[in-house]
Design an enzyme around this catalytic site. Structure first.
Site, PDB file in Angstrom:
ATOM      1  N   GLY A  57      -0.064   8.995 -11.229  1.00 34.65           N
ATOM      2  CA  GLY A  57      -0.489   9.559  -9.937  1.00 34.65           C
ATOM      3  C   GLY A  57      -0.006  10.993  -9.743  1.00 34.65           C
ATOM      4  O   GLY A  57      -0.140  11.844 -10.622  1.00 34.65           O
ATOM      5  N   ASP A  87       0.868  -1.172   0.000  1.00 37.30           N
ATOM      6  CA  ASP A  87       0.000   0.000   0.000  1.00 37.30           C
ATOM      7  C   ASP A  87       0.906   1.224   0.000  1.00 37.30           C
ATOM      8  O   ASP A  87       1.917   1.244   0.703  1.00 37.30           O
ATOM      9  CB  ASP A  87      -0.920   0.004   1.220  1.00 37.30           C
ATOM     10  CG  ASP A  87      -2.086   0.958   1.023  1.00 37.30           C
ATOM     11  OD1 ASP A  87      -2.654   0.979  -0.083  1.00 37.30           O
ATOM     12  OD2 ASP A  87      -2.424   1.712   1.954  1.00 37.30           O
TER      13      ASP A  87
HETATM   14  P1  IMP Z   1      -0.947   2.108  -4.412  1.00 40.10           P
HETATM   15  O1  IMP Z   1      -1.324   1.701  -3.011  1.00 40.10           O
HETATM   16  O2  IMP Z   1       0.482   1.769  -4.743  1.00 40.10           O
HETATM   17  O3  IMP Z   1      -1.926   1.596  -5.431  1.00 40.10           O
HETATM   18  O4  IMP Z   1      -0.998   3.692  -4.469  1.00 40.10           O
HETATM   19  C1  IMP Z   1      -2.158   4.433  -4.102  1.00 40.10           C
HETATM   20  C2  IMP Z   1      -2.133   5.813  -4.723  1.00 40.10           C
HETATM   21  O5  IMP Z   1      -1.013   6.559  -4.237  1.00 40.10           O
HETATM   22  C3  IMP Z   1      -1.972   5.821  -6.222  1.00 40.10           C
HETATM   23  O6  IMP Z   1      -3.234   5.714  -6.864  1.00 40.10           O
HETATM   24  C4  IMP Z   1      -1.343   7.184  -6.480  1.00 40.10           C
HETATM   25  O7  IMP Z   1      -2.318   8.196  -6.477  1.00 40.10           O
HETATM   26  C5  IMP Z   1      -0.468   7.370  -5.252  1.00 40.10           C
HETATM   27  N1  IMP Z   1       0.905   6.894  -5.547  1.00 40.10           N
HETATM   28  C6  IMP Z   1       1.495   5.779  -5.041  1.00 40.10           C
HETATM   29  N2  IMP Z   1       2.742   5.635  -5.542  1.00 40.10           N
HETATM   30  C7  IMP Z   1       2.925   6.669  -6.393  1.00 40.10           C
HETATM   31  C8  IMP Z   1       4.028   7.072  -7.228  1.00 40.10           C
HETATM   32  O8  IMP Z   1       5.090   6.434  -7.332  1.00 40.10           O
HETATM   33  N3  IMP Z   1       3.828   8.205  -7.942  1.00 40.10           N
HETATM   34  C9  IMP Z   1       2.694   8.941  -7.891  1.00 40.10           C
HETATM   35  N4  IMP Z   1       1.641   8.606  -7.153  1.00 40.10           N
HETATM   36  C10 IMP Z   1       1.757   7.475  -6.387  1.00 40.10           C
END
Ligand code: IMP
Length: 193
Positions: free
Chosen positions: A149, A69
């Site tokens: 993101g 996460d």
């Molecule tokens: P996840 O838990 O890795 O799916 O990340 C959740 C959310 O955090 C993503 O939908 C992005 O909005 C943000 N996020 C996580 N990692 C990144 C990154 O490396 N770059 C930009 N946004 C990120």
């Protein structure tokens, strides 16, 4: 070969993890094991969410597995959007999420922020956590069109460009996710390699 299920269907994340852990481990996705469940993710911390996902897979299917996460924490916003990064504006539309973040920060000169990742690994009866963090600054406007993101807003400390202006290799050398994955891979190699 040791098999581990990664609680994701994100091909990009899978490729990144498989490249770091190497050939000793075969990483399977949720699709590979036929899991179409909507795995609950209702925690208030990255640790809680990662653990909730790996525990779900482990308890329901008995897999040795891991889940991650991640999110962005902005200091002046009390570490928002944090676990709500993907749906900050109430939608998954990143343009709206970015607009809301810029609006909430306004002209605040404290632009300090960090990306964090937590990985929860479940092997047999044991549970382990690995984390990664990268600190930097939030810009006043978007720059660059690579990555995903919040990348167009985030300039890591020591650099003069955003994650969205870096090549994938440049970002992967310093990113929160890469740091956490390297720790996971190191642990797996030491234990099973
Ligand atoms: P996840 O838990 O890795 O799916 O990340 C959740 C959310 O955090 C993503 O939908 C992005 O909005 C943000 N996020 C996580 N990692 C990144 C990154 O490396 N770059 C930009 N946004 C990120």
């Amino acid at each position: 070969m040791i098999e581990l299920v990664f609680a994701t269907n994100n091909a990009h994340k899978l490729a990144e993890v498989q490249a770091v852990v190497g050939d000793t481990f075969h990483i399977l996705t949720l699709a590979d094991v036929g899991c179409t469940d909507d795995i609950p993710e209702t925690g208030e911390t990255f640790e809680a969410n990662a653990s909730q996902k790996s525990t779900y897979l482990h308890t329901k299917y008995g897999y040795n597995c891991f889940a991650d996460d991640s999110g962005l924490e902005v200091k002046a916003l009390g570490n928002e959007p944090g676990v709500y990064s993907a749906r900050y504006s109430g939608t998954r539309d990143m343009e709206q999420n970015i607009d809301l973040l810029l609006q909430r920060l306004g002209d605040n000169m404290n632009r300090q922020a960090r990306f964090r990742t937590v990985i929860s690994l479940r092997i047999g009866k044991e549970a382990f956590f690995f984390d990664g963090m990268v600190e930097g600054e939030i810009g006043f406007e978007r720059q660059g069109d690579g990555g995903f993101g919040y990348d167009p807003l985030f300039t890591p400390h020591g650099y003069h460009k955003t994650f969205a202006q870096m090549t994938a290799a440049e970002k992967n050398a310093i990113s929160h996710r890469a740091i956490a994955v390297a720790k996971l891979a190191g642990f797996l190699r030491e234990r099973f390699g």
